[in-house]
Design an enzyme around this catalytic site. Structure first.
Site, PDB file in Angstrom:
ATOM      1  N   ASP A  82       0.849  -1.196   0.000  1.00  0.00           N
ATOM      2  CA  ASP A  82       0.000   0.000   0.000  1.00  0.00           C
ATOM      3  C   ASP A  82       0.889   1.253   0.000  1.00  0.00           C
ATOM      4  O   ASP A  82       1.809   1.361   0.823  1.00  0.00           O
ATOM      5  CB  ASP A  82      -0.863  -0.040   1.270  1.00  0.00           C
ATOM      6  CG  ASP A  82      -1.950   1.016   1.269  1.00  0.00           C
ATOM      7  OD1 ASP A  82      -2.385   1.439   0.189  1.00  0.00           O
ATOM      8  OD2 ASP A  82      -2.386   1.396   2.388  1.00  0.00           O
ATOM      9  N   HIS A  83       0.628   2.186  -0.899  1.00  0.00           N
ATOM     10  CA  HIS A  83       1.384   3.444  -0.976  1.00  0.00           C
ATOM     11  C   HIS A  83       2.899   3.235  -1.038  1.00  0.00           C
ATOM     12  O   HIS A  83       3.656   3.841  -0.268  1.00  0.00           O
ATOM     13  CB  HIS A  83       1.058   4.363   0.214  1.00  0.00           C
ATOM     14  CG  HIS A  83      -0.345   4.851   0.196  1.00  0.00           C
ATOM     15  ND1 HIS A  83      -0.780   5.848  -0.647  1.00  0.00           N
ATOM     16  CD2 HIS A  83      -1.441   4.444   0.889  1.00  0.00           C
ATOM     17  CE1 HIS A  83      -2.070   6.044  -0.474  1.00  0.00           C
ATOM     18  NE2 HIS A  83      -2.512   5.203   0.440  1.00  0.00           N
ATOM     19  N   GLU A 134      -1.358   5.957  -9.077  1.00  0.00           N
ATOM     20  CA  GLU A 134      -2.310   6.948  -8.553  1.00  0.00           C
ATOM     21  C   GLU A 134      -2.161   8.288  -9.272  1.00  0.00           C
ATOM     22  O   GLU A 134      -1.061   8.776  -9.505  1.00  0.00           O
ATOM     23  CB  GLU A 134      -2.125   7.150  -7.040  1.00  0.00           C
ATOM     24  CG  GLU A 134      -3.101   8.198  -6.489  1.00  0.00           C
ATOM     25  CD  GLU A 134      -3.280   8.178  -4.967  1.00  0.00           C
ATOM     26  OE1 GLU A 134      -2.801   7.247  -4.305  1.00  0.00           O
ATOM     27  OE2 GLU A 134      -3.914   9.104  -4.447  1.00  0.00           O
ATOM     28  N   HIS A 180      -7.896   9.991   3.649  1.00  0.00           N
ATOM     29  CA  HIS A 180      -7.398   9.039   4.648  1.00  0.00           C
ATOM     30  C   HIS A 180      -7.762   9.464   6.071  1.00  0.00           C
ATOM     31  O   HIS A 180      -7.833  10.649   6.356  1.00  0.00           O
ATOM     32  CB  HIS A 180      -5.872   8.909   4.530  1.00  0.00           C
ATOM     33  CG  HIS A 180      -5.433   8.221   3.271  1.00  0.00           C
ATOM     34  ND1 HIS A 180      -4.837   8.877   2.229  1.00  0.00           N
ATOM     35  CD2 HIS A 180      -5.524   6.917   2.890  1.00  0.00           C
ATOM     36  CE1 HIS A 180      -4.563   8.010   1.259  1.00  0.00           C
ATOM     37  NE2 HIS A 180      -4.979   6.820   1.636  1.00  0.00           N
ATOM     38  N   SER A 216     -12.959   4.363   4.271  1.00  0.00           N
ATOM     39  CA  SER A 216     -13.645   3.901   5.487  1.00  0.00           C
ATOM     40  C   SER A 216     -14.889   4.742   5.721  1.00  0.00           C
ATOM     41  O   SER A 216     -14.924   5.930   5.394  1.00  0.00           O
ATOM     42  CB  SER A 216     -12.717   4.023   6.702  1.00  0.00           C
ATOM     43  OG  SER A 216     -11.837   2.916   6.765  1.00  0.00           O
ATOM     44  N   ASN A 256     -10.220   0.541  -0.364  1.00  0.00           N
ATOM     45  CA  ASN A 256      -9.239   0.448   0.719  1.00  0.00           C
ATOM     46  C   ASN A 256      -9.857   0.799   2.066  1.00  0.00           C
ATOM     47  O   ASN A 256     -10.444   1.880   2.222  1.00  0.00           O
ATOM     48  CB  ASN A 256      -8.100   1.439   0.463  1.00  0.00           C
ATOM     49  CG  ASN A 256      -7.131   0.950  -0.591  1.00  0.00           C
ATOM     50  OD1 ASN A 256      -7.409   0.001  -1.308  1.00  0.00           O
ATOM     51  ND2 ASN A 256      -5.989   1.601  -0.684  1.00  0.00           N
ATOM     52  N   ASP A 258      -8.862   0.855   6.169  1.00  0.00           N
ATOM     53  CA  ASP A 258      -7.952   0.715   7.297  1.00  0.00           C
ATOM     54  C   ASP A 258      -8.575   1.327   8.555  1.00  0.00           C
ATOM     55  O   ASP A 258      -8.728   0.656   9.584  1.00  0.00           O
ATOM     56  CB  ASP A 258      -6.610   1.393   6.976  1.00  0.00           C
ATOM     57  CG  ASP A 258      -5.565   1.123   8.043  1.00  0.00           C
ATOM     58  OD1 ASP A 258      -5.864   0.390   9.006  1.00  0.00           O
ATOM     59  OD2 ASP A 258      -4.436   1.646   7.938  1.00  0.00           O
ATOM     60  N   SER A 259      -8.994   2.591   8.460  1.00  0.00           N
ATOM     61  CA  SER A 259      -9.495   3.275   9.660  1.00  0.00           C
ATOM     62  C   SER A 259     -10.640   2.513  10.342  1.00  0.00           C
ATOM     63  O   SER A 259     -10.707   2.454  11.576  1.00  0.00           O
ATOM     64  CB  SER A 259      -9.963   4.688   9.307  1.00  0.00           C
ATOM     65  OG  SER A 259      -8.854   5.460   8.893  1.00  0.00           O
TER      66      SER A 259
HETATM   67  P1  13P Z   1      -9.077   4.834   5.396  1.00  0.00           P
HETATM   68  O1  13P Z   1      -8.235   5.691   6.265  1.00  0.00           O
HETATM   69  O2  13P Z   1     -10.318   5.544   4.941  1.00  0.00           O
HETATM   70  O3  13P Z   1      -9.407   3.501   5.987  1.00  0.00           O
HETATM   71  O4  13P Z   1      -8.229   4.542   4.035  1.00  0.00           O
HETATM   72  C1  13P Z   1      -7.257   3.542   4.005  1.00  0.00           C
HETATM   73  C2  13P Z   1      -6.427   3.582   2.776  1.00  0.00           C
HETATM   74  O5  13P Z   1      -6.706   4.254   1.806  1.00  0.00           O
HETATM   75  C3  13P Z   1      -5.217   2.752   2.766  1.00  0.00           C
HETATM   76  O6  13P Z   1      -4.448   2.955   1.625  1.00  0.00           O
HETATM   77  O1  G3H Z   2      -3.406   4.980   3.685  1.00  0.00           O
HETATM   78  C1  G3H Z   2      -2.763   4.598   4.638  1.00  0.00           C
HETATM   79  C2  G3H Z   2      -3.157   3.448   5.456  1.00  0.00           C
HETATM   80  O2  G3H Z   2      -4.227   3.751   6.307  1.00  0.00           O
HETATM   81  C3  G3H Z   2      -1.967   2.912   6.187  1.00  0.00           C
HETATM   82  O3  G3H Z   2      -1.691   3.672   7.297  1.00  0.00           O
HETATM   83  O4  G3H Z   2       0.685   4.310   6.895  1.00  0.00           O
HETATM   84  O5  G3H Z   2      -0.323   4.402   9.221  1.00  0.00           O
HETATM   85  O6  G3H Z   2       0.161   2.208   8.122  1.00  0.00           O
HETATM   86  P1  G3H Z   2      -0.184   3.664   7.934  1.00  0.00           P
HETATM   87 ZN    ZN Z   3      -4.516   4.957   0.844  1.00  0.00          ZN
END
Ligand code: 13P
Ligand code: G3H
Ligand code: ZN
Length: 311
Positions: A82-83, A134, A180, A216, A256, A258-259
Site C-alpha cells: 500500500d502506498h 495513482e 485518509h 472507510s 481500501n 484501514d481506519s
Molecule cells: P481509510 O483511512 O479511509 O481507511 O483509508 C485507508 C487507505 O486508503 C489505505 O491505503
Molecule cells: O493509507 C494509509 C493506510 O491507512 C496505512 O496507514 O501508513 O499508518 O500504516 P499507515
Molecule cells: Zn490509501
C-alpha cells in the site's frame, strides 16, 4: 492455492459490479479477523501492507502470516504493498513475495509520476506482479505524508488514458473526495463524492479497474463505543456506505479500508479493559478485538463490497 495477483479478481469484479476489499494488516489478530470473515462469506481478499506496517511488524513476519492465512483458508488472497513510496520499496516487496504493489507517485509532477510508475511496472510485470498507480491527491494522513484539504486535488480525467497507456499499470487510484483517516468531512459538511469524475474516468478507460483509497465509513457505532469508554474522537466522520456501494457497482474494483478496522479493534479493547479492569492476559482482550475485526469485514463484504460468494 498460492497467493494470487489482482488480475483475475479485478476482471471478475468489474464484470460483476462489485469490489474487492483491500484491508490494511499490521499483526496476526488483524489478519486472522479479516480472513475468518472472508472464509465465512467465501470472499476474495486483498491484504495490504504499508511502509509503516513493514516498519512495525517486519516484512518477513507479515509475509509468513499472510501465507499461513492462504494455507488455512484456501481463499484467493493478494498480498499488496500500500502506498509504495519509491522503486526500491516496490522491488523489495516484489522480490520478497508480494503479488501486487502500489507505486504512489501522486505527489510528483505528472511526467515524473509516469516515469517512476513505468519503471515499477516493468520490473513487476517481469515477475508476475500487478501494479496500482495513482493520479490526483487525497487529503489526510498516511505514513509520514500529511496532505491538507487545501492541497488535495481531484483526478483530472483528461490525464488518465495517457497515464495508463504509457505506464502499463493494472489499476488506477483516483481522487474523487475520499480521504485518509477518521476525519473525512467537517461537522455539518454534507459528505459528497465526485461521481461525475468517476464516470468520466471510466468512459476514458472502458473495463479498467479503478481504486478508491480513504474509503472507510468511520462506522458511528464504534466511534460511540470509543467515546463511551474514555476515548476522545469527536467529529469523526467517514464516507456514507451507500456511496461506496454505488462506486463498487461502477468502475471501482478495489476499496481500501484501514481506519474502520482500527476503530473496531480499539473500541473492542477499550470496552473490554473498562469492563474487566483486573484482567491482564493479552489473549483476553485481543480475542474480542479480533472478533470485532471479523465483524467489521463481514459487514463491509455484505453492505459495501458485494464480493461475498465470489472467491
Ligand atoms: P481509510 O483511512 O479511509 O481507511 O483509508 C485507508 C487507505 O486508503 C489505505 O491505503
Ligand atoms: O493509507 C494509509 C493506510 O491507512 C496505512 O496507514 O501508513 O499508518 O500504516 P499507515
Ligand atoms: Zn490509501
Amino acid at each position: 492455492m498460492p497467493l494470487v495477483n489482482t488480475k483475475e479478481m479485478f476482471k471478475a469484479a468489474y464484470e460483476g459490479g462489485y469490489a474487492i476489499g483491500a484491508f490494511n494488516v499490521n499483526n496476526m489478530e488483524i489478519i486472522q479477523g479479516i480472513v475468518e470473515a472472508g472464509k465465512k462469506l467465501n470472499a476474495p481478499l486483498i491484504l495490504q501492507v504499508s511502509k509503516g506496517a513493514r516498519a512495525y511488524a517486519n516484512h518477513t513476519y507479515l509475509v509468513k502470516l499472510v501465507e499461513a492465512a492462504v494455507e488455512e483458508t484456501g481463499l484467493p488472497i493478494a498480498l499488496h504493498l500500500d502506498h509504495g513510496p519509491d522503486f526500491e520499496t516496490c522491488k523489495s516487496c516484489i522480490d520478497g513475495g508480494f503479488t501486487s504493489v502500489m507505486i504512489d507517485g501522486s505527489h510528483l509532477p505528472y511526467e515524473e509520476n509516469v516515469a517512476l510508475t513505468k519503471k515499477v511496472v516493468d520490473y513487476a510485470h517481469a515477475h508476475g506482479v500487478t501494479v496500482e498507480g495513482e493520479l490526483g491527491q487525497l487529503a489526510g494522513v498516511e505514513d509520514d505524508v500529511n496532505v491538507s484539504a487545501e492541497d488535495a486535488s481531484y483526478t483530472n480525467p483528461d490525464q488518465v488514458y495517457d497515464f495508463v497507456t504509457r505506464t502499463g499499470v493494472d489499476s488506477l487510484a483516483i481522487a474523487i473526495g475520499t480521504s485518509h483517516g477518521a476525519y473525512k468531512f467537517k461537522p455539518g459538511q454534507k459528505p459528497q463524492l465526485r461521481f461525475d469524475i468517476l464516470e468520466e474516468v471510466s468512459k476514458k478507460l472502458p473495463g479498467f479497474p479503478i481504486v478508491l483509497h480513504g474509503a472507510s465509513s468511520v462506522v458511528p457505532e464504534f466511534v460511540e463505543i470509543i467515546n463511551n469508554y474514555g476515548g476522545e474522537m469527536p467529529d469523526a466522520i467517514g464516507i456514507p456506505e451507500e456511496m461506496l456501494r454505488q462506486s463498487a457497482q461502477m468502475a471501482v474494483c478495489k476499496i481500501n479500508i484501514d481506519s474502520d478496522l482500527r476503530l473496531a479493534m480499539t473500541a473492542a479493547i477499550r470496552k473490554y479493559m473498562a469492563e474487566n479492569p483486573s484482567h491482564f492476559d493479552p489473549r483476553q482482550y485481543l480475542k474480542p478485538a479480533r472478533e470485532a475485526i471479523q465483524g467489521m469485514v463481514e459487514h463491509k463484504i455484505n453492505t459495501v463490497l458485494g464480493c461475498g460468494g465470489k472467491a
